[in-house]
Design an enzyme around this catalytic site. Structure first.
Site, PDB file in Angstrom:
ATOM      1  N   ILE A  18       4.467 -54.037  25.070  1.00  0.00           N
ATOM      2  CA  ILE A  18       4.552 -55.245  24.139  1.00  0.00           C
ATOM      3  C   ILE A  18       3.265 -55.750  23.902  1.00  0.00           C
ATOM      4  O   ILE A  18       2.640 -56.137  22.929  1.00  0.00           O
ATOM      5  CB  ILE A  18       5.537 -56.213  24.472  1.00  0.00           C
ATOM      6  CG1 ILE A  18       6.902 -55.715  24.470  1.00  0.00           C
ATOM      7  CG2 ILE A  18       5.565 -57.512  24.047  1.00  0.00           C
ATOM      8  CD1 ILE A  18       8.134 -56.461  25.304  1.00  0.00           C
ATOM      9  N   TYR A 152      13.779 -60.269  39.359  1.00  0.00           N
ATOM     10  CA  TYR A 152      12.924 -60.256  37.652  1.00  0.00           C
ATOM     11  C   TYR A 152      13.686 -61.460  36.858  1.00  0.00           C
ATOM     12  O   TYR A 152      13.097 -62.419  36.238  1.00  0.00           O
ATOM     13  CB  TYR A 152      13.345 -59.056  37.214  1.00  0.00           C
ATOM     14  CG  TYR A 152      12.850 -58.760  35.742  1.00  0.00           C
ATOM     15  CD1 TYR A 152      11.809 -58.593  35.511  1.00  0.00           C
ATOM     16  CD2 TYR A 152      14.002 -58.930  34.929  1.00  0.00           C
ATOM     17  CE1 TYR A 152      11.051 -58.584  34.093  1.00  0.00           C
ATOM     18  CE2 TYR A 152      13.343 -58.807  33.741  1.00  0.00           C
ATOM     19  CZ  TYR A 152      12.138 -58.486  33.241  1.00  0.00           C
ATOM     20  OH  TYR A 152      11.940 -58.440  31.793  1.00  0.00           O
ATOM     21  N   ILE A 187      13.723 -53.534  24.649  1.00  0.00           N
ATOM     22  CA  ILE A 187      12.463 -53.259  23.968  1.00  0.00           C
ATOM     23  C   ILE A 187      11.802 -51.769  24.322  1.00  0.00           C
ATOM     24  O   ILE A 187      11.664 -51.655  25.489  1.00  0.00           O
ATOM     25  CB  ILE A 187      11.313 -53.963  23.722  1.00  0.00           C
ATOM     26  CG1 ILE A 187      11.941 -55.495  23.606  1.00  0.00           C
ATOM     27  CG2 ILE A 187      10.245 -53.802  22.593  1.00  0.00           C
ATOM     28  CD1 ILE A 187      12.621 -55.823  21.896  1.00  0.00           C
ATOM     29  N   THR A 189       9.890 -49.544  25.342  1.00  0.00           N
ATOM     30  CA  THR A 189       8.228 -49.534  25.823  1.00  0.00           C
ATOM     31  C   THR A 189       8.253 -48.522  26.977  1.00  0.00           C
ATOM     32  O   THR A 189       9.228 -48.075  27.165  1.00  0.00           O
ATOM     33  CB  THR A 189       8.090 -50.885  26.469  1.00  0.00           C
ATOM     34  OG1 THR A 189       8.738 -51.121  27.793  1.00  0.00           O
ATOM     35  CG2 THR A 189       8.259 -52.074  25.491  1.00  0.00           C
ATOM     36  N   PRO A 190       7.103 -48.254  27.576  1.00  0.00           N
ATOM     37  CA  PRO A 190       6.859 -47.067  28.717  1.00  0.00           C
ATOM     38  C   PRO A 190       7.830 -47.425  29.745  1.00  0.00           C
ATOM     39  O   PRO A 190       8.048 -46.408  30.585  1.00  0.00           O
ATOM     40  CB  PRO A 190       5.472 -47.071  28.801  1.00  0.00           C
ATOM     41  CG  PRO A 190       5.036 -47.370  27.642  1.00  0.00           C
ATOM     42  CD  PRO A 190       5.832 -48.561  26.986  1.00  0.00           C
TER      43      PRO A 190
END
Length: 259
Positions: A18, A152, A187, A189-190
């Site tokens: 992102i 998180y 999303i 992403t890696p």
């Protein structure tokens, strides 16, 4: 007219995912972008590919922020994107009963302390002009409970609240320094790659992970970058202390047809 023409924009954790997408979009819109990351090799390569400047930054370290303030003393936009899930090194227990205090603290140290220091830097870099945009990347997990990722979720919820505090503080000082948070859900992403793999079942795994999302797909980093661009631009000068969800309708409820 480019929407961020000549604005100086600092993006943390911008080596990939992102953060990279935001840095690239800002650059395309005329901004002077400073890519920052703890991963100096990848961060420098990303900055070179985009065509902008790289500065190393460990968001946990106050000394690193002080160094950044000395080399980038003025900024128009700061995006506090750098963050961790706590699972970067593999499977770790992060539920409320069994999570270790050390693991809990490390997630908060990156996500929350890093955002606090980033907001503090941003205020210092913007108050001479009396205007600017601070954008904090929270998460859908900051709005709901996540039993298996307690640290998180807690850190991202705190980012949402701190964004509002920063927004109110800046308004109280009479500055047009805005602060908002973005809350992405899944999303692509890696971060997701270890779970998805490259096997023939990759597509099935992807579909399973977004089965509860009304739009039935992963979001893309570019879609988050589009939201960040609006909040960074002068089109959003009356938007502060709010959050923007980008979750494919997940928090709206269920798209299932009634029986």
């Amino acid at each position: 007219m480019q929407r961020l023409n000549n604005k100086t924009c600092v993006v943390t954790g911008a080596a990939r995912g992102i953060g990279r997408a935001i840095a690239a979009r800002f650059h395309d819109e005329g901004a002077v972008v400073i890519v920052t990351d703890i991963d100096e090799e990848t961060g420098a390569a990303t900055a070179a590919e985009i065509g902008c400047r790289f500065e190393p930054l460990d968001v946990r370290q106050e000394a690193d922020w002080s160094r950044l303030a000395s080399v980038v003393p003025v900024a128009d936009v700061v995006v506090n994107n750098a963050g961790v899930t706590g699972f970067e090194s593999g499977a770790t227990i992060h539920d409320p009963e069994h999570a270790s205090l050390a693991d809990w603290r490390e997630v908060h140290r990156v996500n929350l302390d890093g955002t606090f220091l980033g907001c503090r830097y941003a205020i210092g870099a913007m108050k001479s002009a009396g205007a600017g945009s601070i954008i904090n990347i929270s998460s859908r997990s900051g709005l709901v409970g996540i039993p298996g990722a307690a640290a998180y979720a807690s850190s991202k919820a705190a980012i949402r609240n701190h964004s509002k505090t920063v927004a109110l503080y800046c308004a109280q000082q009479g500055w047009a320094i805005r602060c908002n948070s973005i809350h992405p859900a899944a999303i692509l992403t890696p971060m997701w790659e270890p779970m998805l793999g490259t096997g023939s079942d990759r597509e099935a795994k992807m579909q399973a992970l977004v089965a509860d999302t009304p739009l039935r797909r992963f979001g893309l980093p570019a879609e988050v970058a589009a939201i960040a661009l609006t909040l960074a631009s002068d089109e959003a000068t009356y938007v502060t202390g709010t959050e923007v969800n980008i979750d494919g309708g997940l928090l709206a409820g269920s798209a299932a047809s009634p029986g």
